[in-house]
Design a protein around this motif. Sequence first.
Motif, PDB file in Angstrom:
ATOM      1  N   GLY A 100       0.796  -1.223   0.000  1.00  0.00           N
ATOM      2  CA  GLY A 100       0.000   0.000   0.000  1.00  0.00           C
ATOM      3  C   GLY A 100       0.824   1.266   0.000  1.00  0.00           C
ATOM      4  N   THR A 101       2.038   1.217   0.508  1.00  0.00           N
ATOM      5  CA  THR A 101       2.883   2.408   0.565  1.00  0.00           C
ATOM      6  C   THR A 101       3.744   2.591  -0.677  1.00  0.00           C
ATOM      7  N   LEU A 102       3.749   1.605  -1.590  1.00  0.00           N
ATOM      8  CA  LEU A 102       4.470   1.787  -2.841  1.00  0.00           C
ATOM      9  C   LEU A 102       3.764   2.830  -3.703  1.00  0.00           C
ATOM     10  N   VAL A 103       4.548   3.560  -4.464  1.00  0.00           N
ATOM     11  CA  VAL A 103       4.027   4.566  -5.387  1.00  0.00           C
ATOM     12  C   VAL A 103       4.112   4.002  -6.800  1.00  0.00           C
ATOM     13  N   GLY A 104       2.979   4.013  -7.513  1.00  0.00           N
ATOM     14  CA  GLY A 104       2.942   3.446  -8.847  1.00  0.00           C
ATOM     15  C   GLY A 104       2.657   4.473  -9.923  1.00  0.00           C
ATOM     16  N   ASP A 105       3.156   4.206 -11.107  1.00  0.00           N
ATOM     17  CA  ASP A 105       2.884   5.031 -12.280  1.00  0.00           C
ATOM     18  C   ASP A 105       1.534   4.588 -12.845  1.00  0.00           C
ATOM     19  N   THR A 106       0.524   5.431 -12.709  1.00  0.00           N
ATOM     20  CA  THR A 106      -0.830   5.046 -13.119  1.00  0.00           C
ATOM     21  C   THR A 106      -0.985   4.993 -14.638  1.00  0.00           C
ATOM     22  N   ARG A 107      -0.049   5.581 -15.376  1.00  0.00           N
ATOM     23  CA  ARG A 107      -0.106   5.426 -16.828  1.00  0.00           C
ATOM     24  C   ARG A 107       0.165   3.981 -17.223  1.00  0.00           C
ATOM     25  N   HIS A 108       0.904   3.271 -16.388  1.00  0.00           N
ATOM     26  CA  HIS A 108       1.187   1.855 -16.648  1.00  0.00           C
ATOM     27  C   HIS A 108       0.191   0.940 -15.948  1.00  0.00           C
ATOM     28  N   TRP A 109      -0.067   1.195 -14.653  1.00  0.00           N
ATOM     29  CA  TRP A 109      -0.879   0.284 -13.847  1.00  0.00           C
ATOM     30  C   TRP A 109      -2.364   0.597 -13.901  1.00  0.00           C
ATOM     31  N   GLY A 110      -2.744   1.774 -14.344  1.00  0.00           N
ATOM     32  CA  GLY A 110      -4.148   2.139 -14.336  1.00  0.00           C
ATOM     33  C   GLY A 110      -4.640   2.372 -12.922  1.00  0.00           C
ATOM     34  N   GLN A 111      -5.959   2.358 -12.754  1.00  0.00           N
ATOM     35  CA  GLN A 111      -6.570   2.604 -11.444  1.00  0.00           C
ATOM     36  C   GLN A 111      -7.015   1.325 -10.754  1.00  0.00           C
ATOM     37  N   ARG A 112      -6.977   0.166 -11.440  1.00  0.00           N
ATOM     38  CA  ARG A 112      -7.523  -1.078 -10.877  1.00  0.00           C
ATOM     39  C   ARG A 112      -6.549  -2.246 -11.061  1.00  0.00           C
ATOM     40  N   PRO A 113      -5.340  -2.134 -10.544  1.00  0.00           N
ATOM     41  CA  PRO A 113      -4.404  -3.245 -10.703  1.00  0.00           C
ATOM     42  C   PRO A 113      -4.776  -4.439  -9.829  1.00  0.00           C
ATOM     43  N   VAL A 114      -4.114  -5.566 -10.095  1.00  0.00           N
ATOM     44  CA  VAL A 114      -4.339  -6.820  -9.367  1.00  0.00           C
ATOM     45  C   VAL A 114      -3.053  -7.219  -8.674  1.00  0.00           C
ATOM     46  N   PHE A 115      -3.178  -7.745  -7.453  1.00  0.00           N
ATOM     47  CA  PHE A 115      -1.992  -8.174  -6.710  1.00  0.00           C
ATOM     48  C   PHE A 115      -2.171  -9.592  -6.178  1.00  0.00           C
ATOM     49  N   ASP A 116      -1.124 -10.391  -6.319  1.00  0.00           N
ATOM     50  CA  ASP A 116      -1.055 -11.762  -5.785  1.00  0.00           C
ATOM     51  C   ASP A 116       0.128 -11.807  -4.830  1.00  0.00           C
ATOM     52  N   GLY A 117      -0.139 -11.829  -3.510  1.00  0.00           N
ATOM     53  CA  GLY A 117      -1.390 -11.727  -2.854  1.00  0.00           C
ATOM     54  C   GLY A 117      -1.088 -11.523  -1.381  1.00  0.00           C
ATOM     55  N   LEU A 118      -2.139 -11.489  -0.581  1.00  0.00           N
ATOM     56  CA  LEU A 118      -2.028 -11.352   0.873  1.00  0.00           C
ATOM     57  C   LEU A 118      -2.322 -12.681   1.560  1.00  0.00           C
ATOM     58  N   ARG A 119      -1.839 -12.802   2.806  1.00  0.00           N
ATOM     59  CA  ARG A 119      -2.006 -14.035   3.576  1.00  0.00           C
ATOM     60  C   ARG A 119      -2.293 -13.687   5.022  1.00  0.00           C
ATOM     61  N   GLY A 120      -3.166 -14.455   5.623  1.00  0.00           N
ATOM     62  CA  GLY A 120      -3.350 -14.347   7.065  1.00  0.00           C
ATOM     63  C   GLY A 120      -4.224 -13.193   7.498  1.00  0.00           C
ATOM     64  N   LEU A 121      -4.702 -13.298   8.734  1.00  0.00           N
ATOM     65  CA  LEU A 121      -5.652 -12.326   9.279  1.00  0.00           C
ATOM     66  C   LEU A 121      -5.055 -10.933   9.397  1.00  0.00           C
ATOM     67  N   ASP A 122      -3.843 -10.801   9.907  1.00  0.00           N
ATOM     68  CA  ASP A 122      -3.270  -9.479  10.151  1.00  0.00           C
ATOM     69  C   ASP A 122      -3.155  -8.684   8.856  1.00  0.00           C
ATOM     70  N   GLU A 123      -2.657  -9.313   7.800  1.00  0.00           N
ATOM     71  CA  GLU A 123      -2.497  -8.599   6.533  1.00  0.00           C
ATOM     72  C   GLU A 123      -3.844  -8.179   5.961  1.00  0.00           C
ATOM     73  N   VAL A 124      -4.812  -9.099   6.001  1.00  0.00           N
ATOM     74  CA  VAL A 124      -6.115  -8.813   5.395  1.00  0.00           C
ATOM     75  C   VAL A 124      -6.856  -7.739   6.186  1.00  0.00           C
ATOM     76  N   GLN A 125      -6.842  -7.842   7.511  1.00  0.00           N
ATOM     77  CA  GLN A 125      -7.507  -6.817   8.324  1.00  0.00           C
ATOM     78  C   GLN A 125      -6.894  -5.445   8.091  1.00  0.00           C
ATOM     79  N   TYR A 126      -5.576  -5.382   8.059  1.00  0.00           N
ATOM     80  CA  TYR A 126      -4.887  -4.111   7.841  1.00  0.00           C
ATOM     81  C   TYR A 126      -5.292  -3.527   6.493  1.00  0.00           C
ATOM     82  N   ALA A 127      -5.266  -4.350   5.460  1.00  0.00           N
ATOM     83  CA  ALA A 127      -5.589  -3.868   4.121  1.00  0.00           C
ATOM     84  C   ALA A 127      -7.024  -3.379   4.033  1.00  0.00           C
ATOM     85  N   ALA A 128      -7.955  -4.131   4.606  1.00  0.00           N
ATOM     86  CA  ALA A 128      -9.367  -3.752   4.536  1.00  0.00           C
ATOM     87  C   ALA A 128      -9.625  -2.447   5.285  1.00  0.00           C
TER      88      ALA A 128
END
Length: 256
Positions: A100-128
Amino acid sequence: MSASALPFLRTAPPPPGAFEAHLGDLAVTVLVGVTGVGKSTALTALSGERFRVLPDRRRVTDAVMILPHAPQGVADREERFRLTAQYRDRHPGGMAHALGTLVGDTRHWGQRPVFDGLRGLDEVQYAAREYPGWRFVALGAPDAVRVRRLLGRADSFDRVGAGAAGHTLRAGLDALEGVEDVFTPAERDGLAALTAEGYTPTDVLAKVRIVVSERRHYDPAAAEAFLRTLPSHRALLLDTVAQDATQVGHAVRAWA
């Protein structure tokens, strides 16, 4: 972080400039699940013109968590788990924080990129909690199925020291730290019997150790239970045993 490590991405500071955004501010679709649950099928379903697939968890881990401490890289999965655990100690949310703290070039990634992936409760709760625009596709499979899938995929990344197996594979399985928390005695009997299908004791023991090690660090069931509390537009949960690859792909495309 070198440009070649994560193309079109960088760490902050400085803050995002023109045509840049923190990934935490984009509508990222995140795959959730541990090794061998079938994330590749979902990733294939999401790939295409509508979405751009970000560098995967392994590459983000290398660039953000591993290489700053081990410039030559680390191949052994156990050692990688140790270094990523240290990162989580410093940064609650672990991989979710790193991404989440990485900065991306939206001309390349657009507004709806996909990431593989998160694991476990702590990561998912934090992200949500921290990234309200993120959506989650969680995939699950029993641990014994995951072992079979790891044996079948022959991924060079699935390396971990097998350790001493004792006089038999069954004894080696029993000697694995934490194995009793993941596999029952009957399940260990079934895993030991995999040698009758042509798998070597060394390979079986190594893959079981990966599954057991992951379960010490990440609890898939807890993550899935939390995701079930989110609105349906934010979380899709799929059983990759009950549904075959075609069904999983159709479900992901329909939801996304």
